[in-house]
Design a protein around this motif. Structure first.
Motif, short mmCIF file in Angstrom:
data_model
loop_
_atom_site.label_atom_id
_atom_site.label_comp_id
_atom_site.label_asym_id
_atom_site.label_seq_id
_atom_site.Cartn_x
_atom_site.Cartn_y
_atom_site.Cartn_z
N ARG A 67 0.83 -1.21 0.00
CA ARG A 67 0.00 0.00 0.00
C ARG A 67 0.86 1.25 0.00
O ARG A 67 0.62 2.21 -0.72
CB ARG A 67 -0.91 0.00 1.23
CG ARG A 67 -1.94 1.14 1.23
CD ARG A 67 -2.75 1.12 2.47
NE ARG A 67 -1.97 1.55 3.62
CZ ARG A 67 -2.46 2.18 4.67
NH1 ARG A 67 -3.74 2.45 4.72
NH2 ARG A 67 -1.71 2.50 5.69
N SER A 68 1.92 1.19 0.80
CA SER A 68 2.82 2.33 0.88
C SER A 68 3.51 2.59 -0.44
O SER A 68 3.82 3.72 -0.80
CB SER A 68 3.86 2.05 1.98
OG SER A 68 4.56 3.19 2.33
N ALA A 69 3.75 1.51 -1.19
CA ALA A 69 4.42 1.63 -2.48
C ALA A 69 3.46 2.00 -3.61
O ALA A 69 3.86 2.09 -4.76
CB ALA A 69 5.15 0.33 -2.81
N ALA A 236 9.02 3.90 0.52
CA ALA A 236 7.77 3.23 0.90
C ALA A 236 7.95 2.55 2.26
O ALA A 236 7.08 2.60 3.13
CB ALA A 236 7.36 2.21 -0.16
N MET B 157 -3.59 8.47 -3.16
CA MET B 157 -2.69 7.33 -3.17
C MET B 157 -2.10 7.10 -4.56
O MET B 157 -0.94 6.74 -4.71
CB MET B 157 -3.42 6.07 -2.69
CG MET B 157 -2.43 4.98 -2.39
SD MET B 157 -2.92 3.62 -1.33
CE MET B 157 -4.59 3.37 -1.51
N PRO B 161 2.00 8.11 -4.09
CA PRO B 161 2.04 6.80 -3.42
C PRO B 161 3.12 6.73 -2.34
O PRO B 161 2.93 6.04 -1.34
CB PRO B 161 2.34 5.83 -4.56
CG PRO B 161 2.97 6.67 -5.64
CD PRO B 161 2.38 8.03 -5.52
N LEU B 162 4.23 7.46 -2.56
CA LEU B 162 5.32 7.31 -1.60
C LEU B 162 5.07 8.09 -0.31
O LEU B 162 5.64 7.79 0.71
CB LEU B 162 6.64 7.79 -2.24
CG LEU B 162 7.03 7.04 -3.53
CD1 LEU B 162 8.36 7.54 -4.05
CD2 LEU B 162 7.09 5.54 -3.27
#
Lengths: 284, 291
Positions: A67-69, A236, B157, B161-162
């Motif tokens: 998700r972070s990426a 990320a 997002m 995203p980062l």
């Protein structure tokens, strides 16, 4: 930073029914789960995990990093601590022959991984025979697929196959089932190794190239895509590091941070700058 | 080693006031054809029938059976079944026998909920197949707040995203104190700026006002507990899809409220009647960190 949800048994609201394509985990089923801040229960895929917590953590860690990426993941996910009574009753409804095996229970609790159901089906369900392999490889050659493959290599996911890649067109992929991430190693006991062979996802690209399923050009482009996607891994990880550490500490106590340190060291090494380039032999 | 007995949940779960089992009420229109339709939902507790709801109409059966399906027959079936279920109330489900052999109760599984009615309604919506639940949206339809928040989060997002995890809290903000978690209706916070996204795009002014007021109150109280340089409120305005009188009622109210927000200097106010534009304004609140 909001903690990754670990919820009490009451969050498991309704048993709905069996999952049509269960995969390797016989306890997988559909249930309504009430996630934090959501008022209405959400239809979710649920599966019981071994009570040592490692597979459950692997799922959560992978979800956080993906998700972070910026990779598509189920919007809602959580670990739910079911009572053993609820878990047994669920298994009875699923299949009268299923037993709640001892390795799933500790202190009368069962850890369940819950993630919002996705509308799409897996490559395995949608396609058959050679078309299945072709679509799988073709998906990995897209930008999204490259991002997934990069994370599979970073997390050393052992179990990527047609059945756990959800497909809603070549540019919409959702990766599920990360129980066997982190080399499927008992990292709660010792540091995970860094295996020499590539993970299965990336290896399948090499195999596809060798068997002429994809051209050299396509193969090189896919590898460069993976290496490029990996450039975003370090930030990320930084973004979700706190949640990851907090989750491991919550489950294992881990007063000196040794356990979370092992997990982070493993991932940090594999998400370091240029690591993927070197790993794949791609010029950066 | 893990000790599941000692693991504390991160978020409180509401104790349900109903726990039991859900059942499907099934109808086999033709005794010699193994085709069943779910025509109702029921709830049981400790194996005893507690509540039920039957479809009052069955348009899908009309689709299937055409001229062979008569509304009068359906009404008769419905009334007879209703009487049988009433007679079976609080009796063991296993012992239920309808006068018609074409009706059966099938155990579904565990169900729980805030109230018996809510649980029954949810189950009915999910399992009853003879009615069309997904009706075409009426022309005058707003944007529910949960849907708006998801859309804004997805937009952010995709584009950032980062950093998304740095400032976004899709599950809301929590402050833990004294072993209890206290939640705030705030979706974005990076330690300097806290913000909330609300929908005013509702057919009812009351819903819109409630959303605005709840988020405002939580932002103000949160910033007193955790001081922030700035707090922001992003409001999705009623769009052209809503009736004119709804938009007029909103603008009459919002004209004064937005003045107060702006002139007080306490808030950064973001407004748009488009979700993407609103998301973009939220994004601007959290500039990318300097390299």
């Amino acid at each position: 930073m909001t903690a990754f949800p670990v919820l009490a048994s009451q969050a498991y609201v309704t048993f709905v029914g069996p999952l049509l394509h269960r995969g390797a985990n016989p306890t997988a089923h559909i249930a309504e789960v009430r996630y934090p801040v959501q008022h209405a229960p959400v239809l979710s895929a649920v599966k019981f995990m071994p009570a040592d917590g490692r597979a459950a953590c692997n799922e959560a860690i992978s979800w956080l990093l993906l998700r972070s990426a910026g990779v598509t993941v189920p919007q809602h996910a959580a670990l739910v601590l079911l009572t053993d009574g609820r878990a047994r009753a669920t298994l009875r409804r699923l299949d009268s022959r299923l037993q709640l095996l001892p390795h799933l229970v500790h202190a009368k609790r069962v850890v369940a991984w819950c993630a919002q159901m996705q509308a799409s089906h897996s490559v395995r369900v949608l396609f058959a025979g050679l078309e299945r392999d072709r679509r799988f490889v073709k998906a990995l050659c897209t930008t999204q697929g490259a991002a997934l493959a990069a994370l599979d290599e970073a997390l050393y996911q052992l179990d990527r196959n047609h059945g756990n890649l959800l497909y809603d067109g070549p540019t919409r992929l959702v990766a599920i089932d990360h129980e066997q991430a982190l080399a499927n190693h008992p990292w709660h006991l010792s540091a995970p190794p860094h295996p020499q062979p590539l993970c299965a996802t990336v290896e399948s690209l090499f195999t596809a190239h060798q068997s002429l399923q994809i051209t050299t050009d396509q193969f090189q482009t896919a590898l460069r895509g993976i290496a490029d996607a990996a450039k975003g891994h370090a930030p990320a990880l930084q973004a979700c590091r706190e949640q990851l550490e907090a989750l491991v500490k919550r489950l294992y106590g881990d007063p000196d941070g040794a356990i979370s340190g092992r997990v982070l060291s493993f991932i940090m090494r594999r998400t370091a700058a240029h690591w993927m380039h070197d790993r794949l032999g791609v010029l950066g | 080693m893990i000790d599941l007995a000692r693991v504390e949940p991160t978020h409180p779960s509401v104790e349900p006031s109903f726990e039991g089992d859900w059942l499907s009420v099934e109808f086999q229109p033709e005794p010699h054809v193994p085709q069943r339709f779910v025509i109702g939902a029921a709830l049981a507790r400790r194996g005893r029938l507690l509540a039920w709801r039957l479809a009052s109409e069955a348009p899908r059966l009309a689709c299937f059976y055409g001229d062979r399906f008569a509304k009068s027959t359906w009404k008769w079936l419905h009334d007879e079944l209703e009487a049988d279920l009433r007679a079976a109330e609080h009796t063991p489900v296993k012992a239920f026998q309808c006068r018609s052999p074409q009706i059966s109760l099938t155990l579904g599984g565990f169900a729980s909920g805030g109230t018996l009615d809510a649980t029954l309604s949810r189950t009915f919506e999910r399992i009853v197949t003879v009615v069309a639940h997904n009706k075409a949206k009426p022309r005058s339809e707003g944007v529910p707040q949960a849907e708006l928040r998801r859309a804004v989060a997805d937009w952010l997002m995709q584009r950032r995203p980062l950093e998304f995890a740095r400032f976004a809290h899709p599950l809301g903000l929590l402050i833990r104190q004294g072993g209890e978690d206290h939640s705030f209706d705030i979706g974005y916070d990076d330690g300097a700026v806290a913000a909330s996204v609300v929908s005013a795009s509702y057919a009812s002014l009351d819903n819109a006002r409630l959303n605005v007021m709840t988020a405002t109150a939580d932002l103000l109280r949160y910033t007193r507990i955790r001081p922030r340089r700035q707090i922001g409120l992003a409001v999705l305005l009623p769009g052209s899809g809503l009736p004119g009188e709804v938009r007029t009622a909103w603008s009459d109210w919002w004209r004064h409220e937005s003045y107060k927000y702006r002139e007080s200097g306490a808030f950064v106010l973001m407004e748009s009647d488009e979700q993407e534009a609103l998301a973009s304004q939220v994004s601007d609140l959290y500039p990318e960190p300097a390299a």
